[in-house]
Design a protein around this motif. Structure first.
Motif, mmCIF file in Angstrom:
data_model
loop_
_atom_site.group_PDB
_atom_site.id
_atom_site.type_symbol
_atom_site.label_atom_id
_atom_site.label_comp_id
_atom_site.label_asym_id
_atom_site.label_seq_id
_atom_site.Cartn_x
_atom_site.Cartn_y
_atom_site.Cartn_z
ATOM 1 N N SER A 601 41.860 -1.856 27.677
ATOM 2 C CA SER A 601 42.687 -0.637 27.521
ATOM 3 C C SER A 601 41.579 0.341 28.028
ATOM 4 O O SER A 601 40.281 -0.196 28.103
ATOM 5 N N SER A 602 41.706 1.742 28.482
ATOM 6 C CA SER A 602 40.533 2.511 28.702
ATOM 7 C C SER A 602 39.734 3.190 27.803
ATOM 8 O O SER A 602 38.933 3.515 28.659
ATOM 9 N N ALA A 603 40.412 2.730 26.649
ATOM 10 C CA ALA A 603 38.862 3.340 25.601
ATOM 11 C C ALA A 603 38.516 2.387 24.594
ATOM 12 O O ALA A 603 36.962 2.682 25.019
ATOM 13 N N ASP A 604 38.396 1.173 25.133
ATOM 14 C CA ASP A 604 37.339 0.231 24.885
ATOM 15 C C ASP A 604 37.489 -1.163 25.482
ATOM 16 O O ASP A 604 37.251 -1.521 24.508
ATOM 17 N N SER A 605 37.990 -0.871 26.436
ATOM 18 C CA SER A 605 38.090 -3.223 27.198
ATOM 19 C C SER A 605 38.355 -3.586 26.833
ATOM 20 O O SER A 605 38.347 -4.708 27.199
ATOM 21 N N GLU A 606 39.268 -3.416 25.275
ATOM 22 C CA GLU A 606 39.338 -4.406 24.475
ATOM 23 C C GLU A 606 41.297 -4.893 25.105
ATOM 24 O O GLU A 606 41.878 -3.986 25.412
ATOM 25 N N THR A 677 42.397 -2.470 34.701
ATOM 26 C CA THR A 677 42.328 -1.044 33.307
ATOM 27 C C THR A 677 43.895 -0.343 33.002
ATOM 28 O O THR A 677 44.412 0.459 33.842
ATOM 29 N N LYS A 680 45.483 4.087 27.860
ATOM 30 C CA LYS A 680 45.869 4.646 26.500
ATOM 31 C C LYS A 680 46.306 5.771 26.149
ATOM 32 O O LYS A 680 45.673 7.121 26.696
#
Length: 940
Positions: A601-606, A677, A680
């Protein structure tokens, strides 16, 4: 058209844009007539409805309605359900109607003149759009008949007729002194009827059905024979205390025809029964009590019969088959208990359960202590007879029935590649039952049939695996049940075998390119996947053994195969497979790349949990599953497009990840986990603002609030704009009331709120306004809602201040005879002034040449444009426009009500001569004249 001579009524309707012309007139044709002209008049639309009042209900019907005009002709219209629409000339009409089996009753009108309510009328006055309602009534039918017992009439009996469609509705009558029906008249319908007479506890009763057809004048029921019953009543007593429960009377001669009455402590029981000998039993219906009674009674007159209860034995039971130990659940089974006093009590198992005395509602069976002979006689089983002792809390009573052997036929078929159904012959089918320790194998004949006699009814498990053409074709019946039912002498079971053909071969890497799978070429543990042609799912798969050999049984048809291995070095082969029969496929693989990639995820790398990814390349198109967030495939090198979508619905807002990328898969990436990546994105979202949340508005006027929306969600979404709980005497609406937006789009809507003249001044109302989206389901998808509180205060209308804000003319340099258009803009400097009709006059000097009236609605910053035409004459002309020159309006300032110009007109146009040019003077003054008015309202 060609018509014989005679008298006619002619009807014609002329439709079209803005037209509603209609002709209805008498026409007399003679043998010499060649044509007949019809005179049309303006018409009005009429909706014609025909209905009937029937047994308390209004029912729509169809029939013929005649409308006879006072000054026009007559017309027959077939009234349909729900209505017939026709255009008729404005006139007064006499109405009549016809329908088989009905009489015409009356007519009603529904229109604005009747406040849209039904009002009975004599003649139909058509002068506006109306609804004509014609009431009909079914012609009643005379009912004859006689209520008898042993051919003797029963006088004063009560008779009740109820329509089958509404059993709660009754029409009641009585028989005469002879037992005959007198003056019984019914509207035609399908009825249930009952006859009843009570002679001091001796009751005569009869039930029946009669279907009276519409139009049927009379029906004779003949002699209606009564059933004779006697009243019986009493109490159930235990130690001189009355008890609640149920008492059952079972005819000695018909044990399947029991009658049960409820008993209460205060009223006991009461009912009526035919003459005869009965077994009597009592059950308390409560699992915590065990009150019982069994006895016998003869009923030949009305009587009281009390029950003396015992608090003794109780038990529950089950009925099972001896062949498999299973409960017999096919049907309810009657169990008969006979006491030493020869009194019979019967109960039965519940269908689908096989239990008796074990239900939640009634608890265990209660019987007095003692020895009972038990009999169960069920079709398909040997007669069961036993003795059973009831003694207080008695153990569960298990009744075991021995089923009678039956004949069984099993037919086994399969569908071949062309879809033809063929028998599976010479195949061994195994029959087992673990309870009976039964294990037998039978072989199908040339017709695929196994015929077995004297099979004990029970549930058998059957299975079959059969090969033909060596082992190239496999026919299989997976383990499944065959339920051989007791009581059915001949039973046939049909089963369809799963037919597949063998695909087999060796997987290898041809190192020396000789086309032969040498020992060092073999690729053990290779994965063999058979995909559908669309590449959406794996339909069959296998793993090669240590020698690189594999074997799969699959259906004939078209597939794609994907064979690969990642042991040490990656190899792969992907191709189409057309399978018409058994096939040996030795797969020579090529070097491949084990491509592994995870998505963050671009937001939190999850890790993003994509379910599957559409993967497309040269001659390659598959939907590949993603496991634990990792795409793990073995493919030839090349460029592949990767497409997938994942929706994250876990939070307060919904987000979406759209994978849409190209992967250049090369040797350097073999077995190495790649990271990508993915952005999101908000799925649905919109920013909403309004220009103001408070406003005043004059009674009867409209105030407008401007809403602006800007979409920041990435899905196309339709938002609804609503006003909740609009107060009485107010109107409020959004224009438009929906926004359909894509990402980045801006939209607007106006909220218009209006109080009527009855609203209390200076009492503020608050309107709850929402801009929202919902999928209408209670799920993880988040709704989107923006709420605003809009306050509106009604005030008295303010005095206006009208001015001429602009005066223009065209052409600028007129000559004699030129038509000059003057355009004046009239403005109101005061808001919330209410509706005003404003006089406007255009003058040439002191002579008015155009007079009109314009309407101001009282909205904010309102302007109205007025135009007038003046024909130019030679000379200098002071032209002016004036507002309300007669001073009929109450304005804040009436000194600003004029503008003027001066125009000089020459006889010939001369662009080079300034003396013929127009000189205009703008003077404060009044506005006037109108050839055309256009309305313009500006809001800030």
């Amino acid at each position: 058209m060609i018509l014989p001579a005679g008298n006619y009524n002619a009807y014609a309707h002329i439709g079209g844009d803005g037209q509603n012309l209609v002709a209805l007139q008498p026409v007399i044709l003679t043998d010499n007539d060649k044509k007949s002209n019809l005179s049309s008049n303006y018409g009005q639309d009429v909706a014609i409805v025909m209905y009937e009042e029937h047994l308390g209900n209004e029912l729509p019907i169809e029939g013929l309605v005649n409308l006879d005009g006072e000054t026009t002709g007559a017309l027959n219209v077939w009234a349909t359900d729900p209505s017939s629409l026709i255009t008729l000339p404005i006139n007064s009409y006499e109405i009549s109607a016809q329908k088989y089996g009905y009489t015409f009753e009356t007519i009603y009108e529904v229109s604005a003149e009747t406040n849209n309510t039904k009002e009975e009328i004599t003649n139909f006055e058509l002068n506006a759009e109306k609804e004509l309602i014609v009431e009909m009534a079914r012609i009643p039918t005379d009912i004859e008949g006689k209520f008898v017992f042993e051919n003797n009439g029963i006088a004063n009996a009560e008779i009740s007729f109820s329509p089958i469609s509404d059993p709660a509705y009754f029409l009641n009558f009585t028989t005469d002194n002879d037992g005959s029906l007198t003056n019984v008249i019914l509207p035609p319908d399908n009825y249930l009827y009952s006859f009843a007479y009570n002679d001091n506890g001796t009751r005569y009763f009869a039930l029946g059905q009669i279907d009276i057809k519409i139009g049927q004048s009379s029906v004779d029921l003949g002699n209606v024979s009564a059933e004779k019953k006697y009243d019986i009543s009493g109490f159930a007593n235990l130690n001189d205390n009355t008890e609640d429960g149920m008492v059952t009377f079972t005819p000695v001669s018909d044990l399947d025809n029991s009658t049960t009455f409820d008993i209460t402590k205060f009223e006991g029981y009461s009912g009526s029964l035919p003459q005869g000998n009965y077994y009597v039993s009592f059950q308390d219906g409560v699992s915590s009590k065990h009150y019982s009674f069994i006895g016998a009674v003869t009923i030949n007159e009305p009587r009281e019969y009390n029950l003396t209860l015992k608090d003794e034995g109780y038990f529950r039971g089950e009925v099972v088959s001896s062949s498999d130990g299973d409960l017999i659940q096919d049907n309810a089974i009657e169990v008969r208990f006979e006491s030493e006093d020869n009194v019979v009590y019967t109960t039965e198992t519940l269908a689908g359960e096989g239990l008796f005395g074990s239900t939640i509602d009634y608890g265990k069976i209660d019987l007095p202590n003692g020895l009972y002979s038990v009999v169960v006689d069920v079709e398909g089983y040997e007669l069961f007879e036993d003795n059973f002792v009831v003694d207080g809390d008695t153990d569960k009573y298990t009744i075991t029935l021995d089923p009678i052997a039956v004949n069984v036929t099993l037919e086994v078929t399969y569908n071949n590649a062309t879809g033809s159904k063929l028998p599976v012959s010479n195949a061994d089918v195994r029959f087992t039952n673990s309870f009976a320790d039964y294990d037998e194998t039978f072989t199908t004949d040339e017709n695929g049939t196994i015929t077995l006699s004297d099979m004990i009814p029970r549930t058998y498990e059957i299975e079959m695996t059969h090969f033909e053409d060596g082992e190239n074709e496999r026919f299989k019946l997976n383990t499944q049940n065959v339920y051989v039912k007791a009581g059915k002498e001949q039973q046939t079971f049909k089963r369809e075998a799963d037919w597949r053909v063998k695909l087999s071969g060796t997987v290898f890497y041809d190192r020396d390119f000789n086309g032969v799978a040498n020992t060092d070429d073999l690729l053990p543990n290779s994965e063999v996947e058979i995909w559908n042609m669309a590449g959406t799912n794996v339909q069959f798969n296998a793993t090669a053994d240590e020698n690189g050999e594999y074997e799969i049984y699959l259906y004939t048809g078209a597939y794609q195969y994907w064979i690969y291995t990642n042991e040490d070095t990656s190899y792969v082969d992907i191709a189409e497979l057309e399978l018409e029969g058994a096939l040996t496929l030795n797969a020579s693989l090529n070097r491949g790349i084990n491509f592994r990639e995870t998505y963050l995820s671009s937001a939190d790398s999850e890790t993003i949990d994509f379910d599957e990814i559409e993967m497309d390349g040269a001659n390659f198109s598959f939907e590949v599953e993603v496991n634990n967030g990792i795409l793990d495939v073995t493919v030839p090198d090349g460029i592949y497009s990767l497409v997938s979508e994942y929706k994250d619905l876990s939070g307060e807002q919904d987000y979406v990840y759209n994978l849409n990328s190209n992967a250049n898969i090369t040797d350097e990436k073999d077995g190495i986990l790649q990271n990508q990546t993915v952005e999101k994105k908000l799925m649905r979202g919109i920013e909403v603002n309004v220009d103001r949340t408070e406003a005043n508005v004059a009674l009867g006027q409209t105030v407008t609030f401007n809403f602006n929306g800007s979409s920041n969600g990435h899905l196309n979404t339709i938002y609804e704009l609503n006003v909740d709980s609009i107060p009485s005497n107010w109107t409020a609406e959004f224009v438009p009331n929906k926004w359909g937006v894509n990402y980045g789009e801006n939209v607007t809507s106006e909220l218009k709120i209006t109080p009527d003249q009855t609203v209390t001044v200076n009492e503020k109302e608050t309107f709850s306004v929402t801009v929202s989206w919902t999928d209408g389901s209670d799920n993880q998808v988040d709704d989107v809602t923006h709420t605003f509180e809009i306050g509106v205060t009604p005030i008295e209308a303010q005095s206006p201040d009208f001015i001429v804000s602009e005066l223009l003319w065209n052409p600028e340099v007129p000559t004699v005879g030129t038509e000059v258009t003057l355009t004046a803009t009239i403005s109101n400097l005061v808001n919330n002034t209410g509706i005003h009709n404003v006089p406007i006059v255009f003058y040439d000097g002191d002579e008015p040449f155009n007079v009109t009236t314009i309407v101001f609605e009282g909205t904010d910053d309102e302007e109205v444009t007025v135009t007038a035409t003046w024909t130019a004459t030679k000379g200098s002309h002071p032209l002016r426009v004036a507002i309300d020159p007669s001073v009929t309006l109450n304005e804040v300032d009436s000194t600003n009500n004029e503008k003027a110009i001066t125009i000089s007109v020459s006889s010939v146009s001369d662009d080079d001569d300034n003396s013929f040019r127009m000189i205009a003077l703008v003077v404060v003054g009044l506005v006037g004249g109108l050839a055309y008015v256009s309305y313009r309202s500006k809001r800030t």
